[in-house]
Design a protein around this motif. Structure first.
Motif, PDB file in Angstrom:
ATOM      1  N   GLU A  80       0.828  -1.202   0.000  1.00  0.00           N
ATOM      2  CA  GLU A  80       0.000   0.000   0.000  1.00  0.00           C
ATOM      3  C   GLU A  80       0.863   1.252   0.000  1.00  0.00           C
ATOM      4  O   GLU A  80       0.557   2.232  -0.683  1.00  0.00           O
ATOM      5  CB  GLU A  80      -0.920  -0.008   1.225  1.00  0.00           C
ATOM      6  N   PHE A  81       1.949   1.217   0.758  1.00  0.00           N
ATOM      7  CA  PHE A  81       2.872   2.353   0.785  1.00  0.00           C
ATOM      8  C   PHE A  81       3.513   2.555  -0.585  1.00  0.00           C
ATOM      9  O   PHE A  81       3.560   3.673  -1.110  1.00  0.00           O
ATOM     10  CB  PHE A  81       3.938   2.133   1.852  1.00  0.00           C
ATOM     11  N   LEU A  82       3.992   1.468  -1.205  1.00  0.00           N
ATOM     12  CA  LEU A  82       4.659   1.564  -2.504  1.00  0.00           C
ATOM     13  C   LEU A  82       3.714   2.047  -3.596  1.00  0.00           C
ATOM     14  O   LEU A  82       4.131   2.736  -4.527  1.00  0.00           O
ATOM     15  CB  LEU A  82       5.237   0.192  -2.885  1.00  0.00           C
ATOM     16  N   ASP A  83       2.436   1.697  -3.477  1.00  0.00           N
ATOM     17  CA  ASP A  83       1.469   2.034  -4.522  1.00  0.00           C
ATOM     18  C   ASP A  83       0.914   3.449  -4.401  1.00  0.00           C
ATOM     19  O   ASP A  83       0.022   3.832  -5.171  1.00  0.00           O
ATOM     20  CB  ASP A  83       0.312   1.018  -4.508  1.00  0.00           C
ATOM     21  N   ARG A  84       1.421   4.236  -3.468  1.00  0.00           N
ATOM     22  CA  ARG A  84       0.916   5.599  -3.307  1.00  0.00           C
ATOM     23  C   ARG A  84       1.540   6.589  -4.287  1.00  0.00           C
ATOM     24  O   ARG A  84       1.223   7.770  -4.265  1.00  0.00           O
ATOM     25  CB  ARG A  84       1.145   6.078  -1.874  1.00  0.00           C
ATOM     26  N   GLY A  85       2.436   6.127  -5.109  1.00  0.00           N
ATOM     27  CA  GLY A  85       3.050   7.024  -6.095  1.00  0.00           C
ATOM     28  C   GLY A  85       4.556   7.016  -5.985  1.00  0.00           C
ATOM     29  O   GLY A  85       5.171   5.993  -5.681  1.00  0.00           O
ATOM     30  N   ASP A  86       5.165   8.169  -6.234  1.00  0.00           N
ATOM     31  CA  ASP A  86       6.615   8.278  -6.137  1.00  0.00           C
ATOM     32  C   ASP A  86       7.026   8.212  -4.674  1.00  0.00           C
ATOM     33  O   ASP A  86       6.690   9.097  -3.883  1.00  0.00           O
ATOM     34  CB  ASP A  86       7.088   9.604  -6.750  1.00  0.00           C
ATOM     35  N   VAL A  87       7.725   7.158  -4.294  1.00  0.00           N
ATOM     36  CA  VAL A  87       8.131   6.966  -2.904  1.00  0.00           C
ATOM     37  C   VAL A  87       9.637   6.775  -2.828  1.00  0.00           C
ATOM     38  O   VAL A  87      10.278   6.333  -3.784  1.00  0.00           O
ATOM     39  CB  VAL A  87       7.429   5.742  -2.268  1.00  0.00           C
TER      40      VAL A  87
END
Length: 380
Positions: free
Chosen positions: A71-78
């Motif tokens: 979920e964290f990775l799929d939030r965009g540019d991380v």
């Protein structure tokens, strides 16, 4: 005369890498697309074989942890710079790059190309020592090309793999109190397991650092060694989290919804109003070390938090502080924060400890006193 059939050569993947040596062992650092890691690296999970011998070393997949990372990775540019640690088979081959070395080179490493075999039989040439949950998450993330750092040491000895696994994982994690103190200073999007802790941490900071707060300067923080700080920050944080998380909590109406963010200003106002009233009603118990006042003890803070939910949820006045004072005054004579014995629960004031049973007992007693002196009085 039959000729021996030639076996097909194993495929390889190539990465730009830096090589060094530690303890006589080759060590490589490189970047690889996160989704590619499990194509050449194996998760060797701990198990027992048919003869009850130990195989592997990794713990089981923690699905909730993996899901949180995805979920964290799929939030965009991380930014995801946590290195995966691998043990790598000696079959991997490194070719040092040619050319002159840069001026001032320390000589600690050499750049080149690392070729990692992909055996035709489906076996792997590397084993994940640290980062299996992250590797699983990276494989399932939307951005399959996110490059992640990898540190790999050359060894196919399972005993060495286990040794490094233990050494990497025996390090103490960051103290929860330190994480909570740092969270308000983090402006980026947080993983699911940390995001709910940010608002309570911000409120603890405000209570400790704002002059109009009754807790001003009284909360113990890892970054602040003030001698007059007497209240454990973890207890205040727990009190706030309990109130936000409970459907009947005084702070719950101001938490984030699908249509809007959390109203931390309103939460802070409720906290200041109630705890200022507590300070005014119990002046002899306020601001003293918990060894001298159970009101300042973690048990007292958390138990009074439940009383805050009862009292402030009934408040319809503009002057919330005075409302809380009026509700607390009738029960004050029955409270034993600094001396004496709590009559209905049969406990000396300093016998109350920060344990689940004691906190529940004290919370129930405060709720009974509040009921008798508010609803009970009205009924009479």
């Amino acid at each position: 005369m039959s000729r021996k059939q030639k076996q097909p050569a194993d495929e390889t993947i190539a990465v730009r890498a830096v090589r060094t040596r530690q303890g006589g062992v080759d060590l490589f650092a490189f970047f690889a697309p996160g989704a590619e890691l499990l194509k050449f690296a194996e998760i060797s999970r701990v198990s027992r074989n048919e003869t009850n011998g130990l195989s592997g070393f990794q713990r089981k997949e923690i699905k909730g942890h993996v899901r949180s990372i995805v979920e964290f990775l799929d939030r965009g540019d991380v930014l995801f710079p946590n290195a995966i640690i691998l043990a790598m088979s000696p079959t991997a081959r490194f070719t040092e790059a040619r050319g002159t070395k840069p001026e001032g080179d320390l000589g600690a490493s050499q750049g080149g190309t690392l070729r990692i075999p992909l055996p035709a039989d489906g076996s792997k040439a590397a084993w994940i020592v640290d980062g299996q949950q992250r590797s699983l998450a990276l494989e399932g993330a939307q951005d399959q090309g996110l490059p992640v750092p990898v540190i790999a040491f050359v060894s196919d000895d399972i005993a060495v793999h286990r040794e490094q696994f233990i050494l990497v994982n025996k390090a103490r994690p960051l103290p929860s109190r330190l994480i909570d103190e740092l969270l308000p200073e983090v402006g980026s999007v947080l993983p699911r397991d940390l995001a709910p802790r940010k608002i309570p941490s911000e409120l603890v900071n405000s209570l400790h650092l704002t002059h109009d707060s009754p807790f001003y300067g009284l909360i113990k923080r890892l970054s602040d060694d003030r001698d007059d700080a007497v209240v454990n920050d973890a207890a205040v944080l727990t009190m706030i989290k309990n109130s936000i998380g409970s459907p009947l909590g005084a702070l719950a109406p101001y938490k984030a919804t699908a249509s809007g963010g959390a109203d931390t200003a309103a939460m802070y106002a409720v906290l200041v109003a109630f705890w200022s009233a507590v300070r005014d009603v119990f002046p002899d118990a306020w601001g003293r070390p918990p060894t001298e006042s159970r009101l300042m003890h973690s048990a007292g803070i958390v138990a009074m938090g439940y009383l805050m939910d009862r009292i402030m949820s009934r408040c319809s006045r503009q002057d919330a502080r005075q409302f809380a004072i009026d509700a607390l005054m009738p029960i004050a004579p029955h409270c034993r924060w600094t001396s004496g014995r709590w009559n209905d629960i049969g406990r000396e004031w300093n016998d109350i400890q920060y344990a689940g049973r004691d906190v529940r007992m004290l919370s129930d007693q405060l709720a009974r006193l509040d009921h008798l002196n508010s609803f009970g009085r009205k009924a009479a």
